[in-house]
Scaffold this motif. Structure first.
Motif, mmCIF file in Angstrom:
data_model
loop_
_atom_site.group_PDB
_atom_site.id
_atom_site.type_symbol
_atom_site.label_atom_id
_atom_site.label_comp_id
_atom_site.label_asym_id
_atom_site.label_seq_id
_atom_site.Cartn_x
_atom_site.Cartn_y
_atom_site.Cartn_z
ATOM 1 N N LEU A 1 -26.657 -23.424 -0.404
ATOM 2 C CA LEU A 1 -27.132 -22.817 0.844
ATOM 3 C C LEU A 1 -26.559 -23.515 2.071
ATOM 4 C CD1 LEU A 1 -30.890 -22.138 -0.020
ATOM 5 C CD2 LEU A 1 -29.008 -20.495 0.088
ATOM 6 N N THR A 2 -26.419 -24.840 1.967
ATOM 7 C CA THR A 2 -25.861 -25.591 3.095
ATOM 8 C C THR A 2 -24.441 -25.162 3.397
ATOM 9 O OG1 THR A 2 -27.240 -27.540 2.668
ATOM 10 C CG2 THR A 2 -25.209 -27.886 3.936
ATOM 11 N N TRP A 3 -23.629 -25.053 2.354
ATOM 12 C CA TRP A 3 -22.229 -24.683 2.568
ATOM 13 C C TRP A 3 -22.067 -23.198 2.874
ATOM 14 C CZ3 TRP A 3 -18.576 -27.644 4.094
ATOM 15 C CH2 TRP A 3 -18.687 -29.016 3.853
ATOM 16 N N ALA B 1 -16.020 -19.669 1.290
ATOM 17 C CA ALA B 1 -15.001 -18.672 1.623
ATOM 18 C C ALA B 1 -15.640 -17.317 1.901
ATOM 19 C CB ALA B 1 -13.995 -18.550 0.479
ATOM 20 N N ILE B 2 -16.535 -16.907 1.019
ATOM 21 C CA ILE B 2 -17.213 -15.627 1.192
ATOM 22 C C ILE B 2 -18.078 -15.647 2.455
ATOM 23 C CG2 ILE B 2 -18.940 -14.066 0.199
ATOM 24 C CD1 ILE B 2 -17.922 -15.052 -2.590
ATOM 25 N N ALA B 3 -18.777 -16.770 2.661
ATOM 26 C CA ALA B 3 -19.651 -16.896 3.829
ATOM 27 C C ALA B 3 -18.855 -16.869 5.130
ATOM 28 C CB ALA B 3 -20.460 -18.188 3.733
ATOM 29 N N ALA B 4 -17.678 -17.501 5.127
ATOM 30 C CA ALA B 4 -16.844 -17.519 6.336
ATOM 31 C C ALA B 4 -16.396 -16.109 6.703
ATOM 32 C CB ALA B 4 -15.634 -18.428 6.131
ATOM 33 N N LEU B 5 -16.011 -15.328 5.701
ATOM 34 C CA LEU B 5 -15.589 -13.948 5.977
ATOM 35 C C LEU B 5 -16.777 -13.114 6.465
ATOM 36 C CD1 LEU B 5 -13.266 -11.979 6.020
ATOM 37 C CD2 LEU B 5 -13.734 -11.415 3.628
ATOM 38 N N LEU B 6 -17.945 -13.342 5.865
ATOM 39 C CA LEU B 6 -19.150 -12.660 6.326
ATOM 40 C C LEU B 6 -19.446 -13.011 7.780
ATOM 41 C CD1 LEU B 6 -21.608 -12.980 3.294
ATOM 42 C CD2 LEU B 6 -20.935 -10.848 4.411
ATOM 43 N N GLY B 7 -19.271 -14.302 8.120
ATOM 44 C CA GLY B 7 -19.525 -14.748 9.478
ATOM 45 C C GLY B 7 -18.627 -14.065 10.489
ATOM 46 N N VAL C 1 -13.330 -23.597 3.636
ATOM 47 C CA VAL C 1 -13.006 -23.758 2.218
ATOM 48 C C VAL C 1 -12.592 -25.191 1.895
ATOM 49 C CG1 VAL C 1 -11.430 -23.061 0.375
ATOM 50 C CG2 VAL C 1 -12.368 -21.346 1.922
ATOM 51 N N LEU C 2 -11.692 -25.743 2.690
ATOM 52 C CA LEU C 2 -11.197 -27.088 2.407
ATOM 53 C C LEU C 2 -12.290 -28.143 2.553
ATOM 54 C CD1 LEU C 2 -7.653 -27.035 4.079
ATOM 55 C CD2 LEU C 2 -8.276 -26.645 1.681
ATOM 56 N N ALA C 3 -13.145 -27.988 3.544
ATOM 57 C CA ALA C 3 -14.234 -28.946 3.738
ATOM 58 C C ALA C 3 -15.216 -28.884 2.572
ATOM 59 C CB ALA C 3 -14.952 -28.668 5.054
ATOM 60 N N ALA C 4 -15.560 -27.678 2.149
ATOM 61 C CA ALA C 4 -16.491 -27.522 1.024
ATOM 62 C C ALA C 4 -15.896 -28.081 -0.259
ATOM 63 C CB ALA C 4 -16.846 -26.045 0.850
ATOM 64 N N ARG C 5 -14.625 -27.864 -0.475
ATOM 65 C CA ARG C 5 -13.964 -28.385 -1.684
ATOM 66 C C ARG C 5 -13.928 -29.915 -1.663
ATOM 67 N NH1 ARG C 5 -8.497 -25.727 -2.463
ATOM 68 N NH2 ARG C 5 -9.686 -24.145 -3.593
ATOM 69 N N GLN C 6 -13.646 -30.478 -0.497
ATOM 70 C CA GLN C 6 -13.540 -31.929 -0.377
ATOM 71 C C GLN C 6 -14.899 -32.609 -0.508
ATOM 72 O OE1 GLN C 6 -10.786 -33.770 -0.112
ATOM 73 N NE2 GLN C 6 -11.913 -35.703 0.042
ATOM 74 N N VAL D 1 -18.344 -24.341 -4.852
ATOM 75 C CA VAL D 1 -18.983 -24.274 -3.544
ATOM 76 C C VAL D 1 -17.970 -23.818 -2.487
ATOM 77 C CG1 VAL D 1 -20.138 -25.612 -1.736
ATOM 78 C CG2 VAL D 1 -20.688 -26.026 -4.135
ATOM 79 N N ALA D 2 -16.712 -24.213 -2.663
ATOM 80 C CA ALA D 2 -15.669 -23.784 -1.736
ATOM 81 C C ALA D 2 -15.526 -22.265 -1.751
ATOM 82 C CB ALA D 2 -14.337 -24.441 -2.092
#
Length: 206
Positions: free
Chosen positions: A13-15, A93-99, A77-82, A88-89
């Motif tokens: 949920l955080t990511w 990715a899906i959340a960023a596109l939704l945003g 994506v990169l921040a979540a992966r790292q 979670v990345a």
């Protein structure tokens, strides 16, 4: 996308929230105002993306909008992966596109999502990003329809992912593609009717 049972719900949920908030940054609107180009909602198609920013006649602003819209997906994506992991990345990715498509700051009325889509695809796996770019450029050059190029990429990329050995991202590709189709529903109807605007053509203000 792999099974997420072993990942804490708080992490997911955080990511998802971070990805959404990054994606919801209205780059085009901010740049248009900062560069005294007017209210982007009242220009051309009223869209907040780089294509509509270009209709202001300011190529620099359009280029910057394209870059920032892509980068906000890439960063998510990169921040979540790292800081978390690859599963979670994909959520980010899906959340960023939704945003980008449904930003809370603009009454959930955002852009078509193409630049952000490319940003997350390149971040998930750069070979897929290159493949997507080649498909987009090829279709756009042949048809002169930016929307058609985006739809072909979104429709075919999940299969291309599998062919290229990135099958683990297949379902993420499907979800991202469905979002692109959802945001391009009006374009699809205009393509069917033969009234869709071609690349380089002028669009009258709303």
């Amino acid at each position: 996308m792999m099974f997420l049972a072993d990942i804490g719900m708080t992490t997911v949920l955080t990511w998802a929230l971070i990805g959404y908030l990054l994606g919801s940054i209205p780059s085009g609107v901010i740049l248009a105002r900062a560069m005294n180009l007017g209210n982007l909602r009242e220009i051309g198609s009223g869209n907040i993306g780089a294509t509509n920013v270009l209709r202001t006649g300011n190529k620099k602003a359009a280029a910057l909008t394209l870059i920032f819209d892509a980068l906000k997906g890439t960063v998510a994506v990169l921040a979540a992966r790292q800081l978390a992991d690859d599963d979670v990345a994909q959520i980010a990715a899906i959340a960023a596109l939704l945003g980008h498509c449904f930003p809370i700051w603009l009454g959930f009325k955002g852009g078509k999502g193409v630049a952000t889509y490319f940003g997350v695809i390149f971040a998930i796996a750069w070979p897929m990003g290159i493949a997507a770019a080649i498909i987009w450029l090829s279709v756009a050059a042949i048809t002169r329809y930016s929307s058609m190029a985006a739809l072909v990429v979104a429709g075919w990329l999940p299969l291309v992912m599998t062919f290229m050995g990135f099958g683990a991202y297949f379902f993420t590709g499907i979800i991202l593609g469905l979002l692109i189709y959802l945001r391009h529903w009006g374009n699809i109807q205009r393509l069917k009717a033969g009234t869709e605007t071609k690349i380089g053509a002028k669009v009258e203000p709303q």
